[in-house]
Design an enzyme around this catalytic site. Structure first.
Site, mmCIF file in Angstrom:
data_model
loop_
_atom_site.group_PDB
_atom_site.id
_atom_site.type_symbol
_atom_site.label_atom_id
_atom_site.label_comp_id
_atom_site.label_asym_id
_atom_site.label_seq_id
_atom_site.Cartn_x
_atom_site.Cartn_y
_atom_site.Cartn_z
ATOM 1 N N CYS A 89 -25.206 -1.219 17.942
ATOM 2 C CA CYS A 89 -26.646 -1.424 18.135
ATOM 3 C C CYS A 89 -27.213 -2.353 17.073
ATOM 4 O O CYS A 89 -27.296 -1.997 15.899
ATOM 5 C CB CYS A 89 -27.348 -0.069 18.098
ATOM 6 S SG CYS A 89 -29.125 -0.208 18.242
ATOM 7 N N SER A 164 -12.975 8.278 13.009
ATOM 8 C CA SER A 164 -12.356 6.952 12.904
ATOM 9 C C SER A 164 -10.859 7.131 12.968
ATOM 10 O O SER A 164 -10.293 7.889 12.181
ATOM 11 C CB SER A 164 -12.736 6.317 11.563
ATOM 12 O OG SER A 164 -11.760 5.383 11.171
ATOM 13 N N ILE A 165 -10.196 6.451 13.906
ATOM 14 C CA ILE A 165 -8.744 6.657 14.026
ATOM 15 C C ILE A 165 -7.980 6.050 12.845
ATOM 16 O O ILE A 165 -6.830 6.387 12.618
ATOM 17 C CB ILE A 165 -8.180 6.097 15.362
ATOM 18 C CG1 ILE A 165 -8.299 4.571 15.426
ATOM 19 C CG2 ILE A 165 -8.837 6.759 16.551
ATOM 20 C CD1 ILE A 165 -7.462 3.954 16.519
ATOM 21 N N ASP A 166 -8.630 5.150 12.088
ATOM 22 C CA ASP A 166 -7.909 4.458 10.999
ATOM 23 C C ASP A 166 -7.725 5.315 9.743
ATOM 24 O O ASP A 166 -6.983 4.950 8.854
ATOM 25 C CB ASP A 166 -8.676 3.193 10.568
ATOM 26 C CG ASP A 166 -8.665 2.134 11.652
ATOM 27 O OD1 ASP A 166 -7.781 2.210 12.513
ATOM 28 O OD2 ASP A 166 -9.531 1.241 11.632
ATOM 29 N N THR A 527 8.903 27.431 10.737
ATOM 30 C CA THR A 527 8.894 28.380 11.845
ATOM 31 C C THR A 527 7.612 28.191 12.643
ATOM 32 O O THR A 527 6.557 27.947 12.058
ATOM 33 C CB THR A 527 8.957 29.844 11.353
ATOM 34 O OG1 THR A 527 8.544 30.705 12.420
ATOM 35 C CG2 THR A 527 8.053 30.113 10.161
ATOM 36 N N GLY A 573 5.211 34.191 18.355
ATOM 37 C CA GLY A 573 4.673 34.322 17.000
ATOM 38 C C GLY A 573 4.995 35.640 16.332
ATOM 39 O O GLY A 573 4.508 35.912 15.241
ATOM 40 N N GLN A 662 7.341 26.729 23.561
ATOM 41 C CA GLN A 662 6.619 26.514 22.305
ATOM 42 C C GLN A 662 7.551 26.100 21.164
ATOM 43 O O GLN A 662 7.112 25.574 20.156
ATOM 44 C CB GLN A 662 5.876 27.798 21.903
ATOM 45 C CG GLN A 662 4.822 28.206 22.894
ATOM 46 C CD GLN A 662 4.525 29.697 22.825
ATOM 47 O OE1 GLN A 662 3.681 30.120 22.078
ATOM 48 N NE2 GLN A 662 5.233 30.491 23.585
#
EC number: 2.7.1.11
Length: 780
Positions: A89, A164-166, A527, A573, A662
């Site tokens: 913007c 932010s992916i960086d 584990t 688990g 899993q």
């Protein structure tokens, strides 16, 4: 904070209006953050508004600002991108634009703003906050608002969440979207590896990161790439020759592929860009290798968020609302961030300043300083990559030999830890033995010496390449001692679950009887159950949570096709409810039953009523998780019968037992990276200890701190003696007596709309970002 205070705080939201917007580039996990801010806001009695299309929507106003309800943010946690939109913007960068934005906020009585975006978006928010008083005065002068309105909206509170992916924002260990982007990158690398091996190809992979090499660095570390280019540390002059020499060397040793990872902002020492095509042409011309370039681009932003990002965003979103509730006129605009596994609040402008300092250091070619300013974890990743990528002959042969084994059930990340431990031991000049089939193999003499190249290609493999068994040493102690003596083993690295911890404890307790066991020992917890004392995270638990989460996403999807259905999903688990709880948060489950949080028939009845009410809304499906050993009598079958009979005519029920899926699958980037780091740290610690206890040509270690568990505890990687951990361990249920993740249960219940007290909530502390805090070693 006292209980009464928290209850007051819960009512403090009444009369408040909070708005949330996403700005800048999108990042996976933003939706989970929007959901958490919205629900936490409504939960504390505030009005919550969603601002569509970022700052543009804030400036335009009108339909772009809508009040949210609890259901407005249902079923968005698993979606990538941002459902409320984001846009660059121009108008907001001008005072005139900010004046219109202020007018739109005041119209709705909004004085609390939560901004999810990068450093540009957050800096914009801080400027807006600083100008707020002046903007209101101007609106008052122009007759656009009355004096009462100006008075009532006199202060704007801002809190930021970094999306932010960086991972380029200084002060936080991880930003929203980074872990998911790494998932996309590793999926591509794993896929490319198979085709590259088939054709003996070299692949040049370009990943995002214009100013920050984090994605390239971690994916290089997690894939064992042959060469890596990052903007913070340009290669030495003459790198072309060195790179081609190294690629040629790995081929001549029989490797069928080469991977080169390059950040899009890679530069040489003179600041000149290094392009992926330049690197490709270089390899083709000098070595004649069949070479391909893959530019990942926006794939890295796409797809569903990982479990880590969903939990991180939910945690940060709740903390953001708490920060707004507690804000005073003197509180600086803050950003909620992650430190170790703790939420903290940092002054926004301090973080922005350090982030700018990194860029300045790079512009002025002070590259070593740029790496330090990125933080200790970044620096550590870089040093570990350099150590493990290419074999350098040890300065001298050490007198020590070290054995590595896997114990317990297989867990993703075990192989990454073995690989890094083997390679770092060789760098140190030690003799390294690999033991097959755990303590049983150690007793049977299944021991062989391994070299650098024996562990090539292990990073991305799931399960255990060494083989693993649950056998404990006390069943075969004599034979273990005999082989320790025969192979002259002076250090033992045991990578595994609760049995690994218990086994090392048995060896330590047998030291009085057998002098051969007075050696250095270390346990790396691995584990899916995450139930080993001495660490907050075990290797493999991240991969298991992601596997369970993907299954639950599919189950939810199938339920949305058939209305009014409740799924009861059983997770693994043992007695530890970590997997159920974290998966429950990541998929937005209605309940997760675990052994550590006792429940009665009254709780089950309340949950059934809760689901019955939910079926009257637009969201006509439910998901309930149950940890396999959460209750002796309330089995999965029992819950199914109870829910089916109580829900008759309102909803029907289905069961899913996730089972061993899993445990399988390729390790996540988190587990590869974490395993690699723990392997290196464990061996460096063992080498140091060996030096300390080496006398007259032999090792003799019998102090408590010569046998430890390595793990991430809160904010730091620590070594805890196995004998000390014994006091805080419940051996009957194979659990640590205190578990940090139980705090997350509050978030699970609250985001599922249970009316519970906030008395247990632990608020994040305000901390500061300085060069000193950046130099503290974190686990991620």
């Amino acid at each position: 904070m006292a209980a009464a205070e928290l209850e007051r705080l819960r009512m403090a939201g009444a009369g408040m209006a909070i708005a949330v917007l996403t700005s800048g580039g999108d990042a996976q996990g933003m939706n989970a953050a929007v959901r958490a801010v919205t629900r936490m806001g409504i939960y504390v009695g505030a009005k919550v508004f969603l601002i569509y299309e970022g700052y543009e929507g804030l400036v335009e106003g009108g339909d772009n600002i809508k009040q949210a309800t609890w259901l407005s943010v249902s079923n968005i946690i698993q979606l990538g991108g941002t459902v409320i939109g984001s846009a660059r913007c121009k108008a907001f960068t001008t005072r005139e634009g900010r004046l219109r934005a202020a007018r739109n906020l005041v119209e709705h009585g909004i004085t609390n703003l939560c901004v999810i975006g990068g450093d540009g978006s957050l800096t914009g928010a801080d400027i807006f906050r600083a100008e707020w008083g002046g903007l209101l005065d101007e609106l008052l002068r122009d007759g656009q608002i009355s004096e009462e309105v100006a008075k009532a909206n006199g202060r704007l509170n801002i809190v930021g969440l970094v999306g932010s992916i960086d991972n380029d924002f200084c002060g936080t260990d991880m930003t929203i979207g980074t872990d998911s982007a790494l998932h996309r990158i590793m999926e591509v690398i794993d896929a490319i590896t198979t085709t590259a091996q088939s054709h003996q190809r070299t692949f040049v992979l370009e990943v995002m990161g214009r100013h920050c090499g984090y994605l390239a660095l971690v994916s290089g570390l997690a894939s064992g790439a042959d060469w890596l280019f990052i903007p913070e540390s340009p290669p030495e002059d003459g790198w072309e020759d060195m790179m081609c020499e190294r690629l040629g060397e790995t081929r001549s040793r029989g490797s069928r592929l080469n991977i080169i990872i390059i950040a899009e902002g890679a530069i040489d020492r003179n600041g000149k860009p290094i392009s992926s095509n330049y690197v490709k042409d270089l390899v083709v011309q000098r070595l004649g290798f069949d070479t391909r370039v893959t530019v990942l681009g926006h794939v890295q932003r796409g797809g569903t968020p990982s479990a880590f990002d969903r939990v991180l965003s939910s945690k940060m979103g709740m903390e953001a609302v708490m920060a707004l509730l507690e804000a005073t006129p003197d509180t600086p605009a803050c950003v909620v961030s992650l430190s170790g596994n703790q939420s903290v609040r940092l002054p926004l402008m301090e973080c922005v300043q350090v982030t700018k300092d990194v860029q300045k250091a790079m512009d002025e070619k002070r590259f070593e300083e740029a790496i330090q300013l990125r933080g200790r974890s970044f620096e550590n990743n870089w040093n570990i990559y350099k150590m493990l990528a290419h074999q350098k002959p040890a300065q001298e042969k050490s007198p020590f030999s070290l054995a590595i084994l896997n114990v317990g059930a297989p867990a993703a990340g075990m192989n990454a830890a073995v690989r890094s431990a083997v390679r770092i031991s060789i760098c140190q000049g030690h003799t390294v033995y690999a033991v097959n089939d755990g303590f049983e193999g150690l007793a049977k003499g299944q021991i062989r010496e391994v070299g650098w190249h024996d562990v090539a290609g292990w990073l991305g493999r799931g399960g255990s390449m060494l083989g693993t068994k649950r056998t404990l040493p006390k069943t075969c102690m004599e034979k273990i001692v005999e082989n320790v003596r025969k192979f002259n083993i002076q250090a033992l690295l045991v990578i595994g679950g609760f049995e690994a911890y218990e086994g090392v404890l048995q060896l330590v307790e047998a030291r009085g009887q057998y002098e051969e066991l007075c050696i250095i020992m270390c346990v790396i917890p691995a584990t899916i159950s995450n139930n080993v004392p001495g660490t907050d995270f075990s290797l493999g638990s991240d991969t298991a949570v992601n596997a369970a989460m993907e299954s639950c996403d599919r189950i939810k999807q199938s339920a949305s096709g058939t209305k009014r259905r409740v799924f009861i999903v059983e997770t693994m688990g043992g007695y530890c409810g970590y997997l159920s709880t974290v998966t429950g948060i990541a998929v937005g489950a209605d309940a997760a039953y675990v052994y550590e949080d006792p429940f009665t028939i009254h709780d089950l009845k309340a949950n059934v009523e809760h689901l019955t009410d939910k079926m009257k809304t637009d969201i006509q499906r439910g998901l309930v998780l149950r940890n396999e050993k959460c209750h002796e009598h309330y089995t999965t079958e029992f819950l199914y019968n109870l829910y089916s009979s109580e829900g008759k005519g309102i909803f029907d029920c289905r069961i899913n037992v996730l089972g061993h899926l899993q445990q399988g699958g390729a390790p996540t980037p988190f587990d590869r990276n974490y395993g690699t780091k723990l392997g290196v740290k464990a061996v460096l610690w063992m080498s140091e200890k060996l030096q300390e206890v080496y006398r007259k040509g032999r090792v003799f270690a019998n102090s408590a701190d010569s046998a430890c568990v390595i793990g991430l505890r809160k904010k730091v990687v620590a070594f805890s003696p196995v004998t000390e951990l014994k006091k805080v361990t419940d051996f009957e249920h194979r659990l640590p007596q205190e578990q940090w993740w139980l705090n997350l249960r509050l978030m699970l219940k609250m985001l599922a709309n249970y009316q519970i007290s906030l008395t247990e909530y632990i608020s994040g502390k305000m901390e500061h970002v300085t060069r000193r805090t950046l130099s503290i070693e974190k686990g991620f």
